[in-house]
Scaffold this motif. Sequence first.
Motif, PDB file in Angstrom:
ATOM      1  N   TRP A 196       0.837  -1.203   0.000  1.00  0.00           N
ATOM      2  CA  TRP A 196       0.000   0.000   0.000  1.00  0.00           C
ATOM      3  C   TRP A 196       0.867   1.246   0.000  1.00  0.00           C
ATOM      4  N   ASP A 255       0.093   4.276   0.217  1.00  0.00           N
ATOM      5  CA  ASP A 255      -0.278   5.331   1.161  1.00  0.00           C
ATOM      6  C   ASP A 255      -0.114   4.887   2.617  1.00  0.00           C
ATOM      7  N   LEU A 256       0.544   3.747   2.808  1.00  0.00           N
ATOM      8  CA  LEU A 256       0.938   3.356   4.158  1.00  0.00           C
ATOM      9  C   LEU A 256       2.456   3.495   4.258  1.00  0.00           C
ATOM     10  N   THR A 257       2.956   3.712   5.482  1.00  0.00           N
ATOM     11  CA  THR A 257       4.405   3.801   5.644  1.00  0.00           C
ATOM     12  C   THR A 257       4.996   2.399   5.621  1.00  0.00           C
ATOM     13  N   LEU A 271       6.374   6.976   3.523  1.00  0.00           N
ATOM     14  CA  LEU A 271       5.341   6.269   2.771  1.00  0.00           C
ATOM     15  C   LEU A 271       5.991   5.333   1.754  1.00  0.00           C
TER      16      LEU A 271
END
Lengths: 312, 379
Positions: A94, A96-98, A135
């Motif tokens: 993902w 948009d996840l770190t 991100l």
Amino acid sequence: MNAPESAAAIDVHGLNKHFGDKHVVRDLTLQVRRGEIYGFLGPNGSGKTTSIRMLCGLLTPDNGSGTCLGFDVIRETYEIKREVGYMTQRFSLWEDLTIRENLDFVARMYGVAARARAVRDAIDALGLGDRRDQLAGQLSGGWKQRLSLAACMLHRPQLLLLDEPTAGVDPKARRDFWDQIHGLAGQGIAVLVSTHYMDEAERCHRLAYMFEGRLLATGTAAEVVASACLVAWAVNGPDLAALAAALRARPGVLQVTQFGGTLHVAGRDAALLEAAVQASSADPRQRWQRIEPGLEDVFIDLMQNAANGRPS
Amino acid sequence: MNGNGVSLSRWIGILVKEFIQLKRDRLTFGMIVGIPVLQLILFGYAINTDPRNLPTAVRDADPGIFTRSFVAALENTGYFRIVSRPATEAEADGLLARGDVQFVVTIPADFTRRLMRGEAPELLVEADATDPTAVSNAVSAVQKIALTALSRDLAGVRARTPTPTPTVDVRVHRRYNPEGVTAYNIVPGVLGTILTMTMVLMTGLAMTRERERGTFENLLSTPALPIEVMTGKIVPYIMIGLLQVTLILLAARWLFHVPMEGNLAVLYAIMLLFIAANLALGITFSSLARNQLQSMQMTFFFFLPSILLSGFMFPFRGMPEWAQTLGNLLPLTHFLVLVRGVMLKGSALPELWVHVWPIAAFMVAVIAIGLRFYRRTLD
């Protein structure tokens, strides 16, 4: 839950897959042992990704049978998913996840014990401790690939399915990656890895070459080369382009490939190829030498053969 | 089949992931908070529930000083604009039927005579109630002037009449829509439509977005179960939905002074059910759709009848039976009745049940379809 002990990590017979009226994988029969790195080669669109997806339960084979880590590839996909690490061809974490959030999520999906620790260890092993809150979408290609590998190994799978894991990655990162893969294989993990790189193919214990959904050759690199019965010559010197054109017109010459100041000529009929070489070696500045055919020569030959013999 | 059951830890994992992604998606988050406030203000102020200057016909069968001052009083209320003075009943009916006027006020022939005698003469106000909110304030204005308007004129004539007696007996006929929908249509309507739109759309995009970005393959390759993924994606939006309705209710209270007759907890329980039903629909849309665009199209395909057939825009009872049947399948239809019931009539759950179960049934059906079509594989 432990997978039933069996010698083969992958043992499938006659798997077929159609997409509409397209026969994408034909009678795939494959055995991969534990602790083995198995290279999966073939041109784009040959069915490698589809094969890998069938092995990890993402696609249901139309027919055929077999097991992954002792679990049935058709009925026990849930168990297979728990025990297998699959790295997709395209970055599929993902963006948009770190980094940490991605690893944490994946760890949760697999029910990894001592999750926080496992995630921290994975980040440390990646050497990304200071960038853990960055991100994933902002990482470079090489880092994305390393993160993906870390993510699919979090749950300590017994089998890794890696779909072109090093595409577009620089040589140093590729070498590190392969060192890591060999380390894992040394621990008894089976790895099935698809690739287009010949140097990577040569680092595999065994190989399979797929073309148009069919496995054309399997075995060690040496066995694959030997089974192709290719004869090859190399020539050094000037005016190679003209020589290449002349050679291509000769009977018995199947491949003419130029590598900088060297020309490789390959064919299956040793006598015909020798005759071609004799007839073309008028220029004394060009020096001829008999060589061992390479994997790439063999694969291109396999592909041409299959394409020629294909009923149209 | 050890370990094949639903895992709480996995479910929480999906929940946490959705929350983080929601937090990072500033635009979506802004829309979620902005849409309800903006629309409520827009609808609340733009859609006038207290319209004035409504076209009115007066059929005066008894011209005289009292009728003149009564009609003047009508006009002075600001609600009525006399546009026509039909001579016959048929002519007046025609005006009303064509929608040329909103009201026909009929003053009977014996109006003055009965007024003088101290009997309250009947005054007929026929209202075109197809737009019921337009009518109700005007009607109450007539009733008020009936009490006061003529008292000055009558002061000399009927000195001995006790003051509280109404001078005129106003009979109101609501034509075309006998039920007459409540005047506070807007708040339940805005609650329902905003929830329908944002909830279905947001979750509709949730799964297709994973598919378009390629992350769905990763999600599928994990042991996560469909029910975990579906409900895990729903819950964060339930909270978003509750935030939205709270904003709307606060605005309804402070900006529009909408009364709250019933139990707030009951209202929230109903809203929770409605939110969940819409989210389930969104998730199902996104397991059916191949991409975000398709999911969006499905949302609007559902949204339009929800607005038009639910009784939000047009009175429900005014629709033909087949349209009512269709409307009854939509959660919004029942939601509107429920919210009006709780907020305006103070209804309690036992009376509301008849509109609660259709929403619950809708949700269960939709989840079943969603699970049926959830793709466990990439086939």
